[in-house]
Write a protein that holds these residues in place. Sequence first.
Motif, PDB file in Angstrom:
ATOM      1  N   PRO A  24       0.816  -1.230   0.000  1.00 43.25           N
ATOM      2  CA  PRO A  24       0.000   0.000   0.000  1.00 43.25           C
ATOM      3  C   PRO A  24       0.843   1.271   0.000  1.00 43.25           C
ATOM      4  O   PRO A  24       0.543   2.202  -0.747  1.00 43.25           O
ATOM      5  CB  PRO A  24      -0.815  -0.117   1.293  1.00 43.25           C
ATOM      6  CG  PRO A  24      -0.848  -1.570   1.591  1.00 43.25           C
ATOM      7  CD  PRO A  24       0.469  -2.112   1.122  1.00 43.25           C
ATOM      8  N   ILE A  25       1.911   1.312   0.808  1.00 43.83           N
ATOM      9  CA  ILE A  25       2.700   2.546   0.871  1.00 43.83           C
ATOM     10  C   ILE A  25       3.479   2.747  -0.420  1.00 43.83           C
ATOM     11  O   ILE A  25       3.606   3.869  -0.907  1.00 43.83           O
ATOM     12  CB  ILE A  25       3.624   2.567   2.123  1.00 43.83           C
ATOM     13  CG1 ILE A  25       4.324   3.930   2.251  1.00 43.83           C
ATOM     14  CG2 ILE A  25       4.678   1.491   2.092  1.00 43.83           C
ATOM     15  CD1 ILE A  25       3.433   5.061   2.601  1.00 43.83           C
ATOM     16  N   LEU A  28       1.116   4.125  -2.890  1.00 41.17           N
ATOM     17  CA  LEU A  28       0.813   5.516  -2.572  1.00 41.17           C
ATOM     18  C   LEU A  28       1.949   6.434  -3.014  1.00 41.17           C
ATOM     19  O   LEU A  28       1.714   7.504  -3.581  1.00 41.17           O
ATOM     20  CB  LEU A  28       0.585   5.663  -1.067  1.00 41.17           C
ATOM     21  CG  LEU A  28      -0.076   6.973  -0.655  1.00 41.17           C
ATOM     22  CD1 LEU A  28      -1.556   6.935  -0.957  1.00 41.17           C
ATOM     23  CD2 LEU A  28       0.160   7.256   0.810  1.00 41.17           C
ATOM     24  N   SER A 244      -2.699  11.782  -1.862  1.00 35.97           N
ATOM     25  CA  SER A 244      -1.631  10.783  -1.767  1.00 35.97           C
ATOM     26  C   SER A 244      -0.313  11.449  -1.371  1.00 35.97           C
ATOM     27  O   SER A 244       0.415  10.930  -0.516  1.00 35.97           O
ATOM     28  CB  SER A 244      -1.480  10.053  -3.111  1.00 35.97           C
ATOM     29  OG  SER A 244      -1.106  10.962  -4.117  1.00 35.97           O
ATOM     30  N   THR A 247      -0.429  12.470   2.318  1.00 32.44           N
ATOM     31  CA  THR A 247      -0.351  11.287   3.164  1.00 32.44           C
ATOM     32  C   THR A 247       1.085  10.771   3.245  1.00 32.44           C
ATOM     33  O   THR A 247       1.570  10.430   4.324  1.00 32.44           O
ATOM     34  CB  THR A 247      -1.294  10.190   2.643  1.00 32.44           C
ATOM     35  OG1 THR A 247      -2.608  10.729   2.550  1.00 32.44           O
ATOM     36  CG2 THR A 247      -1.305   8.994   3.554  1.00 32.44           C
TER      37      THR A 247
ATOM     38  N   ASN B 125      -4.116   5.241   6.831  1.00 28.86           N
ATOM     39  CA  ASN B 125      -4.104   3.917   6.240  1.00 28.86           C
ATOM     40  C   ASN B 125      -5.430   3.650   5.522  1.00 28.86           C
ATOM     41  O   ASN B 125      -5.453   3.078   4.430  1.00 28.86           O
ATOM     42  CB  ASN B 125      -3.869   2.869   7.332  1.00 28.86           C
ATOM     43  CG  ASN B 125      -3.816   1.472   6.782  1.00 28.86           C
ATOM     44  OD1 ASN B 125      -3.151   1.223   5.786  1.00 28.86           O
ATOM     45  ND2 ASN B 125      -4.537   0.561   7.408  1.00 28.86           N
ATOM     46  N   MET B 128      -5.358   5.315   2.260  1.00 29.90           N
ATOM     47  CA  MET B 128      -4.484   4.580   1.350  1.00 29.90           C
ATOM     48  C   MET B 128      -5.224   3.422   0.688  1.00 29.90           C
ATOM     49  O   MET B 128      -5.136   3.204  -0.514  1.00 29.90           O
ATOM     50  CB  MET B 128      -3.332   4.007   2.184  1.00 29.90           C
ATOM     51  CG  MET B 128      -1.974   4.353   1.709  1.00 29.90           C
ATOM     52  SD  MET B 128      -0.779   4.215   3.060  1.00 29.90           S
ATOM     53  CE  MET B 128      -0.630   2.470   3.260  1.00 29.90           C
ATOM     54  N   TRP B 131      -7.961   4.355  -1.752  1.00 29.61           N
ATOM     55  CA  TRP B 131      -7.399   4.641  -3.068  1.00 29.61           C
ATOM     56  C   TRP B 131      -7.164   3.347  -3.838  1.00 29.61           C
ATOM     57  O   TRP B 131      -7.449   3.240  -5.025  1.00 29.61           O
ATOM     58  CB  TRP B 131      -6.128   5.457  -2.896  1.00 29.61           C
ATOM     59  CG  TRP B 131      -5.340   5.723  -4.150  1.00 29.61           C
ATOM     60  CD1 TRP B 131      -4.000   5.536  -4.313  1.00 29.61           C
ATOM     61  CD2 TRP B 131      -5.818   6.236  -5.399  1.00 29.61           C
ATOM     62  NE1 TRP B 131      -3.626   5.890  -5.571  1.00 29.61           N
ATOM     63  CE2 TRP B 131      -4.720   6.318  -6.268  1.00 29.61           C
ATOM     64  CE3 TRP B 131      -7.077   6.615  -5.867  1.00 29.61           C
ATOM     65  CZ2 TRP B 131      -4.836   6.774  -7.579  1.00 29.61           C
ATOM     66  CZ3 TRP B 131      -7.193   7.063  -7.173  1.00 29.61           C
ATOM     67  CH2 TRP B 131      -6.084   7.145  -8.010  1.00 29.61           C
TER      68      TRP B 131
END
Lengths: 275, 297
Positions: A24-25, A28, A244, A247, B125, B128, B131
Amino acid sequence: MTTARPRIALYTLVVLSAVISFLPIVWLILTSLKTSTGIYAWPPQYLPQPFTLENYINIITNTPELLLYVVNSFIVGIGCTAASLALGGLAGYALSRLRIRGARVMMVAILAVTMFPPVSLLPSLFQTFLELGLLNTYTGLIIAHTGLFLPFTVWMLASYFATLPAEIEEAARMDGMGFFRIFRSIVIPLSWPGFVATGLIVFIFSWNEFPLALVLMTQNSMRTAPVGISLYPGEYAFPWETISTATVIAIIPILVITAIFQKQIVGGLTAGAGK
Amino acid sequence: MTGTTSTLDRRMQWTGIGFVAPTVLVIAAILVYPILQSIVLSFGDSSIDGSEPYRFVGLAHYSQLIHTGRFWNALGVTLTFTAITIPCELLVGIGLALLMNESFRGKGIARLAVLFPWALPTALNALMWRWMYNSDYGLFNALALQSGLADRPINWLGDQTLAMISMSIVAIWKTSSFMALIILAGLQSIPRELYEAGRMDGMSRWQEFRQITLPLLKAPILVALIVRSMDALRTFELPFNLTDGGPVTATESLSLYAYKVIFDFIEFNFGAALVVVQFLVIFAMSLVYIFLLRNRD
């Protein structure tokens, strides 16, 4: 475990877990490095084409409030960590070392209040903070976060102090040192690893805390990073290029702290939960 | 001699109380007083800014609660979410802990991979994942459509059943690592001799796990279960940011519903009744676990 096949299976599982953890990171960060066209393109761009820092530059020039949220988070996080360590250190020392009557009962009571759901505190806290003029102040949210995370701090530090040898303190007392001086000049220097681990975890807790930060900071300029970014989208559109990027900026401090101090944090978490 | 001891004891006693007092005051002000005030508010009518005086109405808000379908829905959502996520987190957590207990190269990065989801802010989170779940531009649908696994976009967060599953996956992803860390600490405290003895007796690896490892992990597992269940029962920012409780109210947790009642609908006292009930649910759950812990000894 000497044969090849279990080793391969082991490494496959390890790599798979790491990929799932970081996916996920990574996605992102990739999103934040794409152009707006790239983000909404079909067929999807898995890698940014072209790589661009446009979104980061846009945030700095057009929406600096998103950076202000990160600054607010730092101020509240540091304030809350300092206050928790100071108060929780004294209390933890007294409860583990000074043989107060009812210390055990008090420890259990302190643990029991952590059961309260944060949302159940909101009606009353909002009203009280409104009356006292503490809404939209750093002091207000620092006090609220300190109250929320003090139980954890007291438990962590008390269990750390319990591992120190008692002889040094006894010798100091024979020399006529007062309890506060013993705590300040002997106990604190001896327990700094405990303070570091506890402080890091409390900082992360405060950085991540949502419900109280949402309700006690109603002014946009006072919001912390998680709340400010969550409320940024507004009612209709969802500007993913900005979200994004913001974050990523708000997560980097946490990622860096976790990466550098992973041993201390893991040690602290497992010690705290082992009780 | 006894005289000096008792003076010392008394001094220690008073100093100790002085050291503990600031902490007790802050905890009382931030945690204890608000929950007591919520209880008082739930039995009356008042206004959020104090412009209307408090008027006692007895159980009126609680009987309203019993007749509110949306409350029962939120309770059901919260319990379902807890019932899905906790067992999955436990299984994944045990698996990850067993994996981390092996020796292999790259342990540092593997440990960071386990710790990282725990350290992330839940709210961010959730963004995230929202998305990645995006039905038009999200990663999951891009992969599903391009690989041919799906022939049209999957509405991850727009379908009532699927939204609950999608939300649970996010929670399991984020918090299994916490379970893993607690269980790993338990694993590392098991003396190696026990396994050597087991091997002498010709135990298989599965038997070792069932008869040596698992019984000794009961305490850390229970601790992790208590902490995680309490968190799942008060989940708030995950649905707040992932689905806003939707579609309709399919993922509206008790905390989220209470928040909306208090701050969106400005029904202060009814909201207080809601949070008191939520507190009672968590309290009941803790009693069950404490009972289980007691039985261990």
